[in-house]
Design an enzyme around this catalytic site. Structure first.
Site, PDB file in Angstrom:
ATOM      1  N   CYS A 152       0.849  -1.188   0.000  1.00 49.22           N
ATOM      2  CA  CYS A 152       0.000   0.000   0.000  1.00 49.22           C
ATOM      3  C   CYS A 152       0.881   1.233   0.000  1.00 49.22           C
ATOM      4  O   CYS A 152       1.843   1.301   0.771  1.00 49.22           O
ATOM      5  CB  CYS A 152      -0.898  -0.016   1.238  1.00 49.22           C
ATOM      6  SG  CYS A 152      -2.012   1.398   1.324  1.00 49.22           S
ATOM      7  N   HIS A 172      -9.146  -3.968  -1.438  1.00 45.81           N
ATOM      8  CA  HIS A 172      -8.124  -3.161  -0.758  1.00 45.81           C
ATOM      9  C   HIS A 172      -8.476  -1.676  -0.864  1.00 45.81           C
ATOM     10  O   HIS A 172      -8.449  -0.948   0.141  1.00 45.81           O
ATOM     11  CB  HIS A 172      -6.759  -3.460  -1.401  1.00 45.81           C
ATOM     12  CG  HIS A 172      -5.633  -2.631  -0.879  1.00 45.81           C
ATOM     13  ND1 HIS A 172      -4.541  -3.173  -0.236  1.00 45.81           N
ATOM     14  CD2 HIS A 172      -5.416  -1.289  -0.911  1.00 45.81           C
ATOM     15  CE1 HIS A 172      -3.718  -2.191   0.121  1.00 45.81           C
ATOM     16  NE2 HIS A 172      -4.221  -1.039  -0.290  1.00 45.81           N
ATOM     17  N   GLU A 173      -8.845  -1.234  -2.075  1.00 45.58           N
ATOM     18  CA  GLU A 173      -9.195   0.188  -2.264  1.00 45.58           C
ATOM     19  C   GLU A 173     -10.495   0.519  -1.537  1.00 45.58           C
ATOM     20  O   GLU A 173     -10.621   1.575  -0.920  1.00 45.58           O
ATOM     21  CB  GLU A 173      -9.303   0.532  -3.754  1.00 45.58           C
ATOM     22  CG  GLU A 173      -8.028   0.340  -4.551  1.00 45.58           C
ATOM     23  CD  GLU A 173      -6.800   0.940  -3.900  1.00 45.58           C
ATOM     24  OE1 GLU A 173      -6.920   2.005  -3.275  1.00 45.58           O
ATOM     25  OE2 GLU A 173      -5.722   0.323  -3.999  1.00 45.58           O
ATOM     26  N   HIS A 229     -10.066   1.338   2.029  1.00 46.31           N
ATOM     27  CA  HIS A 229      -9.589   2.702   2.314  1.00 46.31           C
ATOM     28  C   HIS A 229     -10.768   3.652   2.527  1.00 46.31           C
ATOM     29  O   HIS A 229     -10.675   4.604   3.304  1.00 46.31           O
ATOM     30  CB  HIS A 229      -8.745   3.233   1.155  1.00 46.31           C
ATOM     31  CG  HIS A 229      -7.313   2.778   1.173  1.00 46.31           C
ATOM     32  ND1 HIS A 229      -6.467   3.041   2.223  1.00 46.31           N
ATOM     33  CD2 HIS A 229      -6.575   2.099   0.263  1.00 46.31           C
ATOM     34  CE1 HIS A 229      -5.272   2.534   1.956  1.00 46.31           C
ATOM     35  NE2 HIS A 229      -5.300   1.956   0.776  1.00 46.31           N
TER      36      HIS A 229
HETATM   37 NI    NI Z   1      -3.694   0.973  -0.116  1.00 47.30          NI
END
Ligand code: NI
Length: 180
Positions: A103, A145-146, A149
């Site tokens: 990341c 993963h995004e 966020h």
């Molecule tokens: Ni990330």
């Protein structure tokens, strides 16, 4: 167009739940600029995904661009630059597989995270069109993963075995052979 600084773990914005964009914000000069800055930033940092909170904007907006071909994740199918606004996620098959994730907000580290490998998402494009996309394998992991966020989560929160967290250099030195 500008390259923005990616904020790092410890910055409180990375731990906020980002707010959705209002319909009239999509296509506005501010959001159009932001998306353009996110693209420039992603390319400059050499990442495959970037969420708006990572450049300090707590908005439900992320971009993904996967270059096809051989990579440390194996042979990848290309995914052209895609803008996800206010995405929702549905798991189609909860069967999970792991990847060594990295990341831009947690530089220098790699960690092994298992996530469902077959999902679909509904989102708005940069033009405000409703879109749907089904993702399997690595792109499904990148998307989640995004998406995390946008909810103030980092991949390290999802590492179930912290022995599987390594510095990039040591990861490359000791762990590459374990990848299949
Ligand atoms: Ni990330």
């Amino acid at each position: 167009m500008a390259i923005r600084r990616v904020i790092r773990m410890g910055h409180p914005v990375l731990r906020q739940v980002a707010r959705p964009l209002e319909p009239d914000e999509i296509g506005s000069e501010f959001i159009t600029h932001l998306i353009s800055d996110m693209q420039d930033t992603l390319h400059d940092y050499g990442g495959i995904g970037l969420a708006a909170p990572q450049i300090g904007e707590p908005l439900r907006l992320a971009i993904i661009e996967i270059e096809g071909g051989p990579s440390r994740y194996g042979e990848l199918e290309a995914m052209p630059l895609t803008v996800f606004i206010n995405p929702v996620i549905t798991v189609i098959d909860p069967a999970a597989e792991g990847y060594w994730e990295g990341c831009l907000s947690v530089p220098g580290l790699r960690g092994y995270v298992e996530r469902p490998q077959h999902i679909k998402t509904q989102y708005l494009s940069e033009n405000g069109e409703v879109k749907g996309l089904e993702l399997q394998g690595f792109p499904a992991t990148v998307f989640q993963h995004e998406f995390d966020h946008l909810d103030g989560k980092l991949y390290i929160d999802r590492i179930t075995d912290t022995r599987l967290l390594a510095f990039e250099k040591e990861f490359e030195q000791f762990r590459l052979d374990d990848e299949d």
